[in-house]
Design an enzyme around this catalytic site. Structure first.
Site, PDB file in Angstrom:
ATOM      1  N   ALA A 192       0.826  -1.212   0.000  1.00  0.00           N
ATOM      2  CA  ALA A 192       0.000   0.000   0.000  1.00  0.00           C
ATOM      3  C   ALA A 192       0.856   1.257   0.000  1.00  0.00           C
ATOM      4  O   ALA A 192       0.602   2.202  -0.757  1.00  0.00           O
ATOM      5  CB  ALA A 192      -0.945  -0.001   1.202  1.00  0.00           C
ATOM      6  N   CYS A 206       3.070 -12.385   0.120  1.00  0.00           N
ATOM      7  CA  CYS A 206       2.302 -13.591  -0.202  1.00  0.00           C
ATOM      8  C   CYS A 206       3.196 -14.710  -0.723  1.00  0.00           C
ATOM      9  O   CYS A 206       2.816 -15.879  -0.704  1.00  0.00           O
ATOM     10  CB  CYS A 206       1.229 -13.272  -1.242  1.00  0.00           C
ATOM     11  N   TYR A 210     -15.846 -23.486 -22.448  1.00  0.00           N
ATOM     12  CA  TYR A 210     -15.882 -24.944 -22.357  1.00  0.00           C
ATOM     13  C   TYR A 210     -14.991 -25.574 -23.414  1.00  0.00           C
ATOM     14  O   TYR A 210     -15.015 -25.188 -24.596  1.00  0.00           O
ATOM     15  CB  TYR A 210     -17.306 -25.487 -22.543  1.00  0.00           C
ATOM     16  N   TRP A 215     -21.119 -28.706 -18.338  1.00  0.00           N
ATOM     17  CA  TRP A 215     -21.653 -27.851 -17.274  1.00  0.00           C
ATOM     18  C   TRP A 215     -20.512 -27.614 -16.281  1.00  0.00           C
ATOM     19  O   TRP A 215     -20.096 -28.529 -15.564  1.00  0.00           O
ATOM     20  CB  TRP A 215     -22.833 -28.521 -16.561  1.00  0.00           C
TER      21      TRP A 215
END
Length: 459
Positions: free
Chosen positions: A14, A47, A433, A441
């Site tokens: 930051a 991180c 997909y 799906w």
């Protein structure tokens, strides 16, 4: 030097983002920028620390985004090894001390950015400060931990089973140590619902990581001046190294002493432009990163979430505003991903207990699917849990545990949450997909379809 001076306390995500953005917009003859950083490093990826410890990342320099000299060449007076010890808001000065020489000084400011970050939670228990007990918040912490590791070390105990805890458990496994994770929660990864955390628990045990839950640590046993075991109410766990993974708290002691507004978590509160306490003598004071609270866009409440993604955005907003532009940070939906060995974990939005605490009535749907078409080589299972508001069907939260590309699927849910989509609307999303990447799906769509069915049945 300049007409105005910006002082930034904290030289990581930051703070340096704010300084860099302000510098892009205002020249050195218009704005002097001074950054106070107590550590020896700035602009690095915290991180990446677990992967530095494990050896996946080759050396600390790989985590540094921009060196101190690079910042200085751009007109930013970056002062490493200097600690801010006090704020005088009336005189608009920061009291500082050089940690190497002990020399004290004051620096005045027109704009002040508080980017003091967070510190690891270290309970006031016997032995917690003994050699061999390591927090892992800073690059210096990582170097100390790496330097401590020795070939004769065989056993590591990680205290806490959250993001830091499981990532450090993996790092210790990769270093060849026998690993025990001790956590007081019902399941590891308490950012998930317990039924999803149980999947993480089972997978970690399958990786030969001993996971001990619902166990309170009462102290660290010290032998010959170094940590030798973690003591709990239920027993003793021998350790050559102890890693603290209990999470972090906002580092806001300076702000508290100066009377700046803090939220329930102890983090600074800001407005949308990241300004602190506008009015009342606090004009020109900004804050961002792990020391602030952020607005949860799903629950409407303020939370403390320590993530580099948010910190960089906060800094960018602050620097743009100081530079004369207009920018805001609207809030977050609480998205996070992690891994332990080959197990991937993703979550966004609210858990069941969060939804209940916020006053929502909800339904849940959990599905098993695969990351690729079932017939495609390498297809592996994943579990998706979806939480939706009763009657309206508004998406409230998603959790994913699995392998084979499971974690990053959470981004679809994060976008849906941000735009307040219903689970019925999600079922119609045109997701990509092809058999190597997804079933016909997608697992997110399967979960949304089941959740939409639950909502319809509940009406």
């Amino acid at each position: 030097m300049g007409n105005e001076r910006l002082v930034v306390i904290g030289g990581d995500a930051a703070g340096m983002s704010a300084a860099s953005q302000a510098r892009r917009r205002r020249g050195e003859d218009d704005l002097e920028i001074v950054v106070i950083e107590r550590g020896r490093f700035a602009s690095y990826s915290a991180c990446g620390i677990p992967y530095l410890v494990s050896g996946d990342v080759d050396g600390p320099d790989a985590l540094i985004a921009r060196t101190p000299d690079e910042h200085r060449r751009r007109g930013i007076d970056l002062r490493l090894g200097v600690e801010a010890e006090g704020l005088d808001l009336d005189r608009r000065t920061v009291e500082i001390r050089d940690l190497a020489t002990g020399r004290a000084d004051r620096v005045g400011f027109d704009h002040l950015v508080l980017a003091t970050g967070a510190v690891p939670i270290r309970p006031p228990l016997p032995g917690m400060d003994a050699p061999g007990v390591h927090g892992v918040q800073t690059l210096e912490d990582a170097r100390e931990l790496i330097d401590w590791l020795a070939p004769e070390h065989r056993r590591a105990v990680v205290v806490g089973g959250g993001y830091i805890g499981i990532e450090m458990a993996e790092a210790m496994v990769r270093k060849g140590l026998a690993v025990t994770v001790v956590d007081r929660s019902v399941q590891p990864m308490s950012t998930l619902d317990p039924d999803m955390g149980a999947l993480v628990h089972e997978a970690m045990e399958g990786m030969d990581i001993d996971v001990v839950t619902e166990t309170e640590v009462v102290g660290i046993e010290v032998t010959d001046g170094r940590a030798s075991a973690v003591l709990t109410a239920d027993g003793r766990f021998p350790a050559d190294i102890v890693v603290l993974g209990l999470g972090v708290r906002p580092a806001t002691e300076l702000a508290r002493a100066a009377g700046l507004p803090l939220g329930a978590s102890g983090g600074l509160t800001t407005d949308l432009r990241m300004r602190v306490g506008v009015g009342g003598g606090a004009e020109g004071i900004w804050a961002g990163g792990d020391c602030v609270e952020v607005l949860d866009l799903v629950s409407g409440r303020r939370r403390h979430i320590a993530l580099g993604t948010h910190a960089n955005k906060h800094g960018r907003v602050i620097g743009a505003n100081i530079g004369g532009d207009y920018a805001t940070f609207p809030g977050v939906v609480g998205t996070a991903v992690s891994k332990v060995c080959d197990l991937e974990i993703g979550r966004t939005g609210l858990r069941e207990k969060d939804a209940a605490a916020a006053g929502f009535e909800f339904v849940t749907a959990t599905v098993e699917s695969t990351g690729r078409a079932g017939y495609y080589p390498g297809a592996r299972s994943m579990r998706v849990k979806m939480i939706a508001e009763r009657i309206t069907g508004r998406l409230l939260g998603v959790q994913i545990v699995g392998r084979d590309g499971a974690a990053k699927r959470i981004d679809t849910a994060a976008v849906a949450l941000t735009h307040r989509m219903t689970v019925e609307e999600i079922t119609s999303l045109d997701l990509g997909y092809a058999p190597p990447f997804s079933p016909v799906w997608d697992p997110i769509l399967v979960a949304a379809r089941k959740a939409a069915q639950r909502v319809a049945e509940d009406r």
